[in-house]
Write an enzyme that holds these catalytic residues in place. Structure first.
Site, short mmCIF file in Angstrom:
data_model
loop_
_atom_site.label_atom_id
_atom_site.label_comp_id
_atom_site.label_asym_id
_atom_site.label_seq_id
_atom_site.Cartn_x
_atom_site.Cartn_y
_atom_site.Cartn_z
N ASN A 144 0.88 -1.17 0.00
CA ASN A 144 0.00 0.00 0.00
C ASN A 144 0.92 1.22 0.00
O ASN A 144 1.46 1.59 1.04
CB ASN A 144 -0.89 -0.04 1.26
CG ASN A 144 -1.87 1.11 1.32
OD1 ASN A 144 -1.82 2.02 0.49
ND2 ASN A 144 -2.74 1.09 2.30
N ARG A 164 -2.64 -2.23 -3.39
CA ARG A 164 -3.85 -1.46 -3.18
C ARG A 164 -3.78 -0.27 -4.15
O ARG A 164 -2.82 0.49 -4.13
CB ARG A 164 -3.91 -0.94 -1.75
CG ARG A 164 -5.09 -0.05 -1.57
CD ARG A 164 -5.06 0.67 -0.26
NE ARG A 164 -6.29 1.42 -0.13
CZ ARG A 164 -6.39 2.56 0.52
NH1 ARG A 164 -5.33 3.09 1.09
NH2 ARG A 164 -7.53 3.17 0.59
N HIS A 202 -13.15 2.47 -0.20
CA HIS A 202 -13.13 1.42 0.84
C HIS A 202 -13.76 0.12 0.33
O HIS A 202 -14.20 -0.71 1.13
CB HIS A 202 -13.94 1.82 2.10
CG HIS A 202 -13.33 2.90 2.92
ND1 HIS A 202 -14.08 3.89 3.50
CD2 HIS A 202 -12.05 3.13 3.30
CE1 HIS A 202 -13.30 4.70 4.18
NE2 HIS A 202 -12.06 4.26 4.08
N GLY A 259 -11.09 7.70 8.04
CA GLY A 259 -11.98 7.93 6.89
C GLY A 259 -13.12 6.94 7.04
O GLY A 259 -12.89 5.81 7.46
N ARG A 265 -12.34 15.13 7.65
CA ARG A 265 -13.14 15.51 6.47
C ARG A 265 -14.57 15.82 6.88
O ARG A 265 -15.12 15.15 7.75
CB ARG A 265 -13.14 14.38 5.45
CG ARG A 265 -11.81 14.17 4.78
CD ARG A 265 -11.82 12.97 3.87
NE ARG A 265 -10.69 12.11 4.15
CZ ARG A 265 -10.63 10.82 3.87
NH1 ARG A 265 -11.63 10.22 3.25
NH2 ARG A 265 -9.57 10.11 4.17
N ILE A 269 -13.28 2.89 14.59
CA ILE A 269 -14.40 3.30 15.45
C ILE A 269 -15.43 2.17 15.55
O ILE A 269 -15.86 1.80 16.63
CB ILE A 269 -15.06 4.58 14.89
CG1 ILE A 269 -14.08 5.75 14.93
CG2 ILE A 269 -16.34 4.91 15.64
CD1 ILE A 269 -14.52 6.99 14.16
N GLU A 326 -15.16 -0.98 15.23
CA GLU A 326 -14.75 -2.18 15.98
C GLU A 326 -14.55 -1.90 17.46
O GLU A 326 -14.64 -2.81 18.28
CB GLU A 326 -13.43 -2.72 15.39
CG GLU A 326 -13.60 -3.32 14.01
CD GLU A 326 -12.28 -3.65 13.33
OE1 GLU A 326 -11.30 -3.99 14.02
OE2 GLU A 326 -12.23 -3.54 12.08
N GLU A 331 -8.20 -5.40 5.14
CA GLU A 331 -8.06 -5.08 3.71
C GLU A 331 -6.85 -5.79 3.10
O GLU A 331 -6.89 -6.22 1.95
CB GLU A 331 -7.94 -3.57 3.53
CG GLU A 331 -9.25 -2.86 3.80
CD GLU A 331 -9.11 -1.35 3.93
OE1 GLU A 331 -8.81 -0.88 5.04
OE2 GLU A 331 -9.32 -0.65 2.93
P1 ADP Z 1 -7.90 4.56 8.93
O1 ADP Z 1 -9.09 5.17 8.26
O2 ADP Z 1 -6.76 5.51 9.07
O3 ADP Z 1 -7.53 3.19 8.42
P2 ADP Z 1 -8.73 3.19 11.37
O4 ADP Z 1 -9.75 2.30 10.79
O5 ADP Z 1 -7.49 2.57 11.91
O6 ADP Z 1 -8.37 4.39 10.42
O7 ADP Z 1 -9.43 4.03 12.54
C1 ADP Z 1 -8.73 5.00 13.26
C2 ADP Z 1 -9.68 5.75 14.13
O8 ADP Z 1 -10.41 4.82 14.95
C3 ADP Z 1 -8.97 6.66 15.14
O9 ADP Z 1 -8.74 7.92 14.61
C4 ADP Z 1 -9.96 6.71 16.27
O10 ADP Z 1 -10.85 7.80 16.07
C5 ADP Z 1 -10.77 5.45 16.15
N1 ADP Z 1 -10.51 4.49 17.27
C6 ADP Z 1 -9.55 3.59 17.38
N2 ADP Z 1 -9.66 2.91 18.55
C7 ADP Z 1 -10.74 3.43 19.18
C8 ADP Z 1 -11.39 3.18 20.42
N3 ADP Z 1 -10.94 2.26 21.26
N4 ADP Z 1 -12.48 3.90 20.72
C9 ADP Z 1 -12.93 4.84 19.86
N5 ADP Z 1 -12.37 5.13 18.69
C10 ADP Z 1 -11.29 4.45 18.35
#
Ligand code: ADP
Length: 398
Positions: free
Chosen positions: A7, A90, A179, A211, A240, A331, A333, A384
């Protein structure tokens, strides 16, 4: 099969070496700040996270550092580079050219180049990653897996904007969606988890990370998605704005005398959670403030929840029958509170979550709904890189 998943970003190169038989990553790592003070981090064989300075002035040098690390005698992960059966890339934008993954050849490279015009931030670095691999490993098959491909099944009524039709014809301005690799993986895994046939499975996938995008999947195919011509449209994201009244842009430009580039910057990098809260783009930090009684933090999370619920509602109507609503990514998960708020009060639609199950999710796929819920609500981790490796294997096997 051992697949090296790449990636490539503008100044970064993320990779995973995946064994498709075990569906596990043998190792993974990242080179950041390529061209400046590059840093290499990877997971060693004993599980330690190692970080060091790296002499990577460009993507080719970065790739060579990764490959040297993979075959490092004594500490590496493979005996020789011949053990890499294929490379899966990717690629963010495949426009209308690609509705599936493809083996990379000259024609494909030209087509990816053509898509650079509508994805100027993403496709050029993806292409640099491909060209670096061609240079360093010319005999290894490379496969491109596109973020947009899964959404190519959307009907015209979902992908056209109500602007003069010639903008679609002349410039390809339409909804593409992103995505796609994650949406497809999560939807497929969820069908498997629920013992349903994928081509009969209807679901709403909420990929909520830094995102975010939401997709309506009907009979295993994407029929609508929240991101649009670019990844700026849709739900509120880390930095965003998501969907806004386009007239806001003219007002911002006029009032503050801003250029298009400046407004673009504000809407992509200074809006969303960070812009609204003034705290962070990380929802965890905003949650901590909300608990302390910070009103702006609280309203920020509520705006996010509302924007997600609007898509869930719209896609329920679109699909008619929804087998599952699925939460995934950072978020989706990890934040039980956001999940709970997104589906609160939907009992009359047959959507009921078990609050204890939802609060006690521990990393793996979980059904969050009660026995009586007619729509299942799931937490399904995305992967992914694994999807790219599996796609690469499928393309290799023809
Ligand atoms: P990306 O879009 O960069 O791949 P991710 O899917 O890794 O991002 O998500 C990152 C975001 O997930 C973080 O910016 C945060 O807002 C959120 N996040 C990660 N862990 C938690 C948590 N335990 N509780 C709430 N939000 C979380």
């Amino acid at each position: 099969m051992k697949v090296l998943v790449i990636n490539a970003g503008s100044s970064s190169l993320k990779y995973q070496l995946i064994d498709t038989a075990t569906q596990q990553a043998i190792t993974k790592g990242l080179i950041e700040k390529i061209g400046a003070d590059a840093e290499f981090s990877f997971t060693a064989r004993n599980g330690d996270k190692i970080k060091s300075a790296a002499a990577a002035k460009n993507h080719t040098q970065a790739l060579n550092i990764v490959l040297d690390n993979l075959k490092d005698p004594g500490n590496g992960f493979i005996g020789s580079l011949d053990e890499i059966d294929a490379i899966g890339h990717r690629v963010v934008h495949g426009a209308e050219e690609f509705s599936g993954s493809v083996k990379i050849d000259e024609r494909v490279i030209r087509a990816i180049e053509k898509c650079c015009e509508i994805a100027p931030l993403h496709n050029p670095p993806n292409l640099q990653g491909i060209l670096a691999c061609e240079e360093v490993l010319p005999d290894t098959t490379q496969v491109a897996v596109f973020d947009t491909a899964f959404h190519q099944t959307m009907p015209k009524s979902a992908f056209l904007y109500a602007i003069p039709y010639e903008y679609y014809e002349k410039y390809g301005i339409r909804r593409y969606g992103f995505h796609g690799t994650s949406h497809r993986y999560v939807a497929m895994k969820s069908a498997e988890f629920l013992n349903k046939k994928f081509d009969e499975f209807n679901c709403i996938v909420c990929h909520l990370g830094n995102g975010s995008s939401i997709t309506a999947v009907k009979n295993g195919r994407s029929v609508d998605t929240s991101m649009g011509y670019t990844p700026l449209e849709g739900v509120v994201m880390g930095t965003r704005c998501g969907s806004i009244d386009p007239a806001i842009i003219f007002t911002m430009m006029e009032k503050d005398n801003l250029s298009t580039k400046q407004v673009n910057d504000i809407l992509n990098k200074k809006s969303g959670l960070i812009g609204l809260s003034g705290i962070s783009n990380d929802l965890r930090a905003i949650w901590e403030e909300e608990i302390k009684g910070n009103e702006r933090a609280s309203v920020t999370r509520e705006v996010l929840v509302k924007s997600i619920r609007k898509y869930i509602g719209a896609y329920m109507v679109e699909l008619g029958r929804v087998d599952a609503i699925i939460f995934t990514a950072g978020i989706g998960e990890n934040d039980w509170n956001i999940r709970e708020r997104c589906v609160a009060g939907l009992e009359n639609f047959g959507i009921i979550i078990d609050s204890d199950k939802n609060r006690n999710v521990r990393g793996s796929a979980t059904d969050l709904s009660t026995d009586g819920s007619t729509t299942r609500v799931l937490m399904m981790p995305t992967n992914e890189e694994l999807m790219i490796a599996l796609e690469t294997e499928t393309v290799m096997k023809g």
